[in-house]
Design an enzyme around this catalytic site. Structure first.
Site, mmCIF file in Angstrom:
data_model
loop_
_atom_site.group_PDB
_atom_site.id
_atom_site.type_symbol
_atom_site.label_atom_id
_atom_site.label_comp_id
_atom_site.label_asym_id
_atom_site.label_seq_id
_atom_site.Cartn_x
_atom_site.Cartn_y
_atom_site.Cartn_z
ATOM 1 N N GLU A 13 1.199 -1.536 -0.430
ATOM 2 C CA GLU A 13 0.550 -0.128 0.131
ATOM 3 C C GLU A 13 0.445 1.030 0.402
ATOM 4 O O GLU A 13 0.193 2.480 -0.036
ATOM 5 C CB GLU A 13 -1.081 -0.036 1.119
ATOM 6 C CG GLU A 13 -2.046 -0.873 1.000
ATOM 7 C CD GLU A 13 -2.898 -1.500 2.122
ATOM 8 O OE1 GLU A 13 -4.329 -1.482 2.651
ATOM 9 O OE2 GLU A 13 -2.011 -0.980 3.533
ATOM 10 N N ASP A 197 -11.780 -7.202 -2.828
ATOM 11 C CA ASP A 197 -12.425 -7.843 -2.699
ATOM 12 C C ASP A 197 -13.792 -7.504 -2.278
ATOM 13 O O ASP A 197 -13.775 -6.406 -2.103
ATOM 14 C CB ASP A 197 -11.980 -8.872 -1.923
ATOM 15 C CG ASP A 197 -11.670 -8.681 -0.356
ATOM 16 O OD1 ASP A 197 -12.773 -8.599 0.493
ATOM 17 O OD2 ASP A 197 -10.950 -7.736 -0.056
#
Length: 231
Positions: A13, A197
């Site tokens: 990230e 997701d």
């Protein structure tokens, strides 16, 4: 002058952020690494916390209290609950909650402890800047509630519980703890997530496949927000 903290939970990230901002001074502290950069006259400290609420709280507190950061931005990925959110889509938290905090046995609602609140609101001015950036760049982003817990949710039943209980749009494992730290210390903060997701039975497969691309979506947008904050 603003000293900006930028956090992620995982290396993936913050890697695109470090690549963008360039050479950094690395400080090792409290079993973690903090990357200090100067970007167009702005001092920035970048770190990934490791996964979960405890590590995220530690990292946010360190960035504020040791490094003197006075604004905190979080970039990362999340599981989507809102059916309108698809993998890669972006969500800005207007408020956050802890979905796994449960002292309902004592008559309190889910997510609440005495002296706290179920929902913590993010800083309105930073959200407004982010929306302005999105509009200027043709970026689709929604504002909504993000739920945080120390568990990777990959169950339709748990997902449904979180959605119904907190009216949440997405869920992850760090944001609400960062929100509590920043809110308590009066630090303006902003939580941005890209969907990796859909928090159901196939979440683990989707997460592995889309982690890097979704993290880059979040980071690229965050860089545009940082550029706007400098003006």
């Amino acid at each position: 002058m603003t000293k900006l903290a930028i956090m992620g939970a995982m290396e993936e990230e913050i890697e695109p952020l470090l690549a963008h901002f360039g050479e950094a001074k690395v400080t090792e502290y409290a079993d973690n690494k903090y990357y200090e950069v100067s970007y167009n006259g702005l001092d920035i400290v970048i770190a990934y916390s490791k996964i979960g609420k405890v590590f995220a709280s530690l990292t946010a507190s360190t960035m504020i209290q040791k490094f003197g950061c006075d604004t905190l931005l979080f970039s990362g990925v999340a599981g989507g609950i809102n059916p309108e959110l698809k993998i890669g889509d972006l969500i800005i938290a207007d408020k956050l909650c802890q979905h796994d905090l449960d002292i309902t046995a004592f008559g309190h609602p889910h997510g609440y402890v005495p002296g706290g609140s179920v929902l913590v609101e993010t800083t309105k001015s930073l959200r407004e800047t982010a929306i302005e950036v999105a509009n200027e760049n043709g970026i689709n982003v929604i504002e909504g509630t993000i739920a945080t817990g120390d568990q990777f949710v990959h169950s339709s039943e748990r997902k449904e519980f979180i959605q119904k209980t907190f009216n949440a749009d997405a869920l992850e494992m760090e944001g609400a703890s960062v929100a509590v730290v920043c809110d308590s210390l009066n630090i303006p903060f902003f939580i941005l997530r890209a969907i990796s997701d859909t928090a159901d039975g196939g979440a683990d497969i989707d997460f592995d496949e889309f982690l890097k691309s979704s993290a880059k979506n979040s980071a690229d947008y965050l860089v545009k927000i940082v550029n706007k904050l400098q003006k």
